[in-house]
Write a protein that holds these residues in place. Sequence first.
Motif, PDB file in Angstrom:
ATOM      1  N   ASP A 154     -25.046  60.898  44.494  1.00  0.00           N
ATOM      2  CA  ASP A 154     -25.297  62.221  43.915  1.00  0.00           C
ATOM      3  C   ASP A 154     -24.002  63.024  43.812  1.00  0.00           C
ATOM      4  O   ASP A 154     -23.735  63.672  42.792  1.00  0.00           O
ATOM      5  CB  ASP A 154     -26.310  62.968  44.781  1.00  0.00           C
ATOM      6  N   LEU A 155     -23.183  62.945  44.847  1.00  0.00           N
ATOM      7  CA  LEU A 155     -21.896  63.652  44.843  1.00  0.00           C
ATOM      8  C   LEU A 155     -20.982  63.097  43.756  1.00  0.00           C
ATOM      9  O   LEU A 155     -20.320  63.847  43.029  1.00  0.00           O
ATOM     10  CB  LEU A 155     -21.228  63.522  46.213  1.00  0.00           C
ATOM     11  N   ARG A 156     -20.950  61.792  43.652  1.00  0.00           N
ATOM     12  CA  ARG A 156     -20.105  61.165  42.629  1.00  0.00           C
ATOM     13  C   ARG A 156     -20.579  61.519  41.222  1.00  0.00           C
ATOM     14  O   ARG A 156     -19.791  61.912  40.363  1.00  0.00           O
ATOM     15  CB  ARG A 156     -20.131  59.649  42.831  1.00  0.00           C
ATOM     16  N   ASP A 157     -21.891  61.376  40.979  1.00  0.00           N
ATOM     17  CA  ASP A 157     -22.420  61.547  39.622  1.00  0.00           C
ATOM     18  C   ASP A 157     -22.464  62.993  39.163  1.00  0.00           C
ATOM     19  O   ASP A 157     -22.280  63.272  37.966  1.00  0.00           O
ATOM     20  CB  ASP A 157     -23.846  60.967  39.546  1.00  0.00           C
ATOM     21  N   LYS A 158     -22.714  63.935  40.097  1.00  0.00           N
ATOM     22  CA  LYS A 158     -22.960  65.320  39.694  1.00  0.00           C
ATOM     23  C   LYS A 158     -21.813  66.272  40.018  1.00  0.00           C
ATOM     24  O   LYS A 158     -21.831  67.423  39.564  1.00  0.00           O
ATOM     25  CB  LYS A 158     -24.229  65.839  40.390  1.00  0.00           C
ATOM     26  N   VAL A 159     -20.815  65.794  40.783  1.00  0.00           N
ATOM     27  CA  VAL A 159     -19.738  66.701  41.191  1.00  0.00           C
ATOM     28  C   VAL A 159     -18.358  66.114  40.919  1.00  0.00           C
ATOM     29  O   VAL A 159     -17.539  66.728  40.233  1.00  0.00           O
ATOM     30  CB  VAL A 159     -19.849  67.070  42.698  1.00  0.00           C
ATOM     31  N   SER A 172     -14.664  72.616  48.142  1.00  0.00           N
ATOM     32  CA  SER A 172     -14.542  71.959  49.438  1.00  0.00           C
ATOM     33  C   SER A 172     -13.407  70.947  49.407  1.00  0.00           C
ATOM     34  O   SER A 172     -13.238  70.217  48.422  1.00  0.00           O
ATOM     35  CB  SER A 172     -15.840  71.227  49.791  1.00  0.00           C
ATOM     36  N   ILE A 173     -12.613  70.910  50.447  1.00  0.00           N
ATOM     37  CA  ILE A 173     -11.666  69.806  50.608  1.00  0.00           C
ATOM     38  C   ILE A 173     -12.484  68.547  50.884  1.00  0.00           C
ATOM     39  O   ILE A 173     -12.297  67.512  50.260  1.00  0.00           O
ATOM     40  CB  ILE A 173     -10.683  70.102  51.754  1.00  0.00           C
ATOM     41  N   TYR A 174     -13.413  68.638  51.794  1.00  0.00           N
ATOM     42  CA  TYR A 174     -14.439  67.637  52.069  1.00  0.00           C
ATOM     43  C   TYR A 174     -15.332  68.231  53.136  1.00  0.00           C
ATOM     44  O   TYR A 174     -15.004  69.263  53.726  1.00  0.00           O
ATOM     45  CB  TYR A 174     -13.847  66.301  52.541  1.00  0.00           C
ATOM     46  N   ASN A 175     -16.469  67.608  53.363  1.00  0.00           N
ATOM     47  CA  ASN A 175     -17.273  68.047  54.507  1.00  0.00           C
ATOM     48  C   ASN A 175     -17.611  66.839  55.372  1.00  0.00           C
ATOM     49  O   ASN A 175     -17.646  65.693  54.905  1.00  0.00           O
ATOM     50  CB  ASN A 175     -18.523  68.829  54.076  1.00  0.00           C
ATOM     51  N   MET A 207      -2.103  68.784  56.863  1.00  0.00           N
ATOM     52  CA  MET A 207      -2.336  67.469  56.260  1.00  0.00           C
ATOM     53  C   MET A 207      -3.741  67.380  55.689  1.00  0.00           C
ATOM     54  O   MET A 207      -3.959  66.797  54.616  1.00  0.00           O
ATOM     55  CB  MET A 207      -2.113  66.365  57.293  1.00  0.00           C
ATOM     56  N   ARG A 208      -4.707  67.955  56.389  1.00  0.00           N
ATOM     57  CA  ARG A 208      -6.082  67.978  55.901  1.00  0.00           C
ATOM     58  C   ARG A 208      -6.162  68.702  54.568  1.00  0.00           C
ATOM     59  O   ARG A 208      -6.820  68.244  53.625  1.00  0.00           O
ATOM     60  CB  ARG A 208      -6.971  68.652  56.944  1.00  0.00           C
ATOM     61  N   LYS A 209      -5.463  69.828  54.482  1.00  0.00           N
ATOM     62  CA  LYS A 209      -5.476  70.610  53.253  1.00  0.00           C
ATOM     63  C   LYS A 209      -4.753  69.885  52.119  1.00  0.00           C
ATOM     64  O   LYS A 209      -5.177  69.934  50.960  1.00  0.00           O
ATOM     65  CB  LYS A 209      -4.810  71.971  53.509  1.00  0.00           C
ATOM     66  N   ALA A 210      -3.668  69.193  52.447  1.00  0.00           N
ATOM     67  CA  ALA A 210      -2.864  68.533  51.424  1.00  0.00           C
ATOM     68  C   ALA A 210      -3.500  67.243  50.905  1.00  0.00           C
ATOM     69  O   ALA A 210      -3.419  66.947  49.709  1.00  0.00           O
ATOM     70  CB  ALA A 210      -1.468  68.245  51.976  1.00  0.00           C
ATOM     71  N   TYR A 211      -4.133  66.487  51.803  1.00  0.00           N
ATOM     72  CA  TYR A 211      -4.573  65.143  51.422  1.00  0.00           C
ATOM     73  C   TYR A 211      -6.078  64.904  51.530  1.00  0.00           C
ATOM     74  O   TYR A 211      -6.573  63.895  51.024  1.00  0.00           O
ATOM     75  CB  TYR A 211      -3.866  64.102  52.303  1.00  0.00           C
ATOM     76  N   GLY A 212      -6.797  65.804  52.177  1.00  0.00           N
ATOM     77  CA  GLY A 212      -8.209  65.571  52.445  1.00  0.00           C
ATOM     78  C   GLY A 212      -9.042  65.352  51.196  1.00  0.00           C
ATOM     79  O   GLY A 212      -9.827  64.401  51.109  1.00  0.00           O
ATOM     80  N   GLU A 213      -8.894  66.227  50.202  1.00  0.00           N
ATOM     81  CA  GLU A 213      -9.699  66.118  48.990  1.00  0.00           C
ATOM     82  C   GLU A 213      -9.424  64.807  48.260  1.00  0.00           C
ATOM     83  O   GLU A 213     -10.343  64.134  47.782  1.00  0.00           O
ATOM     84  CB  GLU A 213      -9.426  67.298  48.066  1.00  0.00           C
ATOM     85  N   ARG A 246     -24.329  70.287  46.314  1.00  0.00           N
ATOM     86  CA  ARG A 246     -24.478  71.664  45.821  1.00  0.00           C
ATOM     87  C   ARG A 246     -23.438  72.590  46.426  1.00  0.00           C
ATOM     88  O   ARG A 246     -23.005  73.561  45.803  1.00  0.00           O
ATOM     89  CB  ARG A 246     -25.883  72.186  46.135  1.00  0.00           C
ATOM     90  N   ASP A 247     -23.035  72.298  47.653  1.00  0.00           N
ATOM     91  CA  ASP A 247     -22.096  73.171  48.350  1.00  0.00           C
ATOM     92  C   ASP A 247     -20.638  72.773  48.102  1.00  0.00           C
ATOM     93  O   ASP A 247     -19.730  73.414  48.622  1.00  0.00           O
ATOM     94  CB  ASP A 247     -22.391  73.113  49.860  1.00  0.00           C
ATOM     95  N   TRP A 248     -20.404  71.712  47.320  1.00  0.00           N
ATOM     96  CA  TRP A 248     -19.053  71.191  47.139  1.00  0.00           C
ATOM     97  C   TRP A 248     -18.198  72.133  46.301  1.00  0.00           C
ATOM     98  O   TRP A 248     -17.037  72.392  46.610  1.00  0.00           O
ATOM     99  CB  TRP A 248     -19.123  69.826  46.465  1.00  0.00           C
ATOM    100  N   VAL A 249     -18.783  72.613  45.217  1.00  0.00           N
ATOM    101  CA  VAL A 249     -18.067  73.536  44.327  1.00  0.00           C
ATOM    102  C   VAL A 249     -18.979  74.724  44.036  1.00  0.00           C
ATOM    103  O   VAL A 249     -20.123  74.547  43.615  1.00  0.00           O
ATOM    104  CB  VAL A 249     -17.673  72.860  42.992  1.00  0.00           C
ATOM    105  N   LYS A 250     -18.470  75.922  44.274  1.00  0.00           N
ATOM    106  CA  LYS A 250     -19.188  77.146  43.911  1.00  0.00           C
ATOM    107  C   LYS A 250     -18.329  77.932  42.936  1.00  0.00           C
ATOM    108  O   LYS A 250     -17.152  78.202  43.213  1.00  0.00           O
ATOM    109  CB  LYS A 250     -19.477  77.996  45.152  1.00  0.00           C
ATOM    110  N   GLU A 251     -18.901  78.298  41.813  1.00  0.00           N
ATOM    111  CA  GLU A 251     -18.149  79.023  40.779  1.00  0.00           C
ATOM    112  C   GLU A 251     -19.026  80.124  40.175  1.00  0.00           C
ATOM    113  O   GLU A 251     -20.219  79.919  39.970  1.00  0.00           O
ATOM    114  CB  GLU A 251     -17.690  78.059  39.676  1.00  0.00           C
ATOM    115  N   ARG A 252     -18.409  81.266  39.925  1.00  0.00           N
ATOM    116  CA  ARG A 252     -19.131  82.374  39.293  1.00  0.00           C
ATOM    117  C   ARG A 252     -18.184  83.179  38.401  1.00  0.00           C
ATOM    118  O   ARG A 252     -17.106  83.584  38.841  1.00  0.00           O
ATOM    119  CB  ARG A 252     -19.705  83.345  40.344  1.00  0.00           C
ATOM    120  N   PRO A 253     -18.606  83.435  37.171  1.00  0.00           N
ATOM    121  CA  PRO A 253     -17.888  84.429  36.370  1.00  0.00           C
ATOM    122  C   PRO A 253     -18.401  85.815  36.777  1.00  0.00           C
ATOM    123  O   PRO A 253     -19.611  86.037  36.828  1.00  0.00           O
ATOM    124  CB  PRO A 253     -18.287  84.082  34.929  1.00  0.00           C
TER     125      PRO A 253
END
Length: 244
Positions: A109-114, A152-155, A60-66, A127-134
Amino acid sequence: MKKYAIDFRLVREKLEKVTDFADFCRLIRQYDSCCSTRNDLRSASNSITTLKNIHEFAEMRKAYGEALVTHAVLMYTRSCHSKQSRRSNVGATKDFTSRHKACHARVVDLRDKVIAHFGDPIFFSGRDWVKERPTYIVTDDHEGLAFCSIRSIYNLDIVADLTEVISRSLETITKIIEEKDAALCVQIEERISDLRLKNAIESSPFQPEKFYHSAEAVRSYWENTSGSIHTSGYNLPNRADPDE
């Protein structure tokens, strides 16, 4: 049997250009904005409560948490951060301590930048919410481009921040609503004999059947008196027939 309702937003719109009704119309706008803000905060609070209830259940955490934490962030910042042209600034954050202000800054900050926009978050929770690299992979078997992503689903830190600011904001806005309710009722009682107010009221019916489109919601509206403008003692005129 007396049973009718008045749309006070319509009443305000009809009187707001009348100079000596400026304070009255300002009170209606403030009450309207306060109640709308409280609804957003309650919606955010419900999401956080649900999130805490499902935290121990991995699927349920995985399905609805985010979705739940995203909704909570957006509803909170809509009520306490976003610039609003149609809703007055009601002071829901005026009782924040330095701790609440720090929590608020991290949520914004989370709302505006992520969440709502793409940017460079200031705080670690963002900063740790989304990590992406090509990247480019080279092995003995193959080579090629690969895009790496962790979301992140959430922290729990941001959940704690939301819990703090939503709770304090709700306490504050509830007190403000009580003050505006009382002040507005006094204004109604003092002005009810004014023909201009009577005319505005008579031409501003509120029809819950058209507003809600649900028999259950309509029934609940008529039965619920909490947080309403209590006018039964002021001898308000009957609403006009909506079909006329």
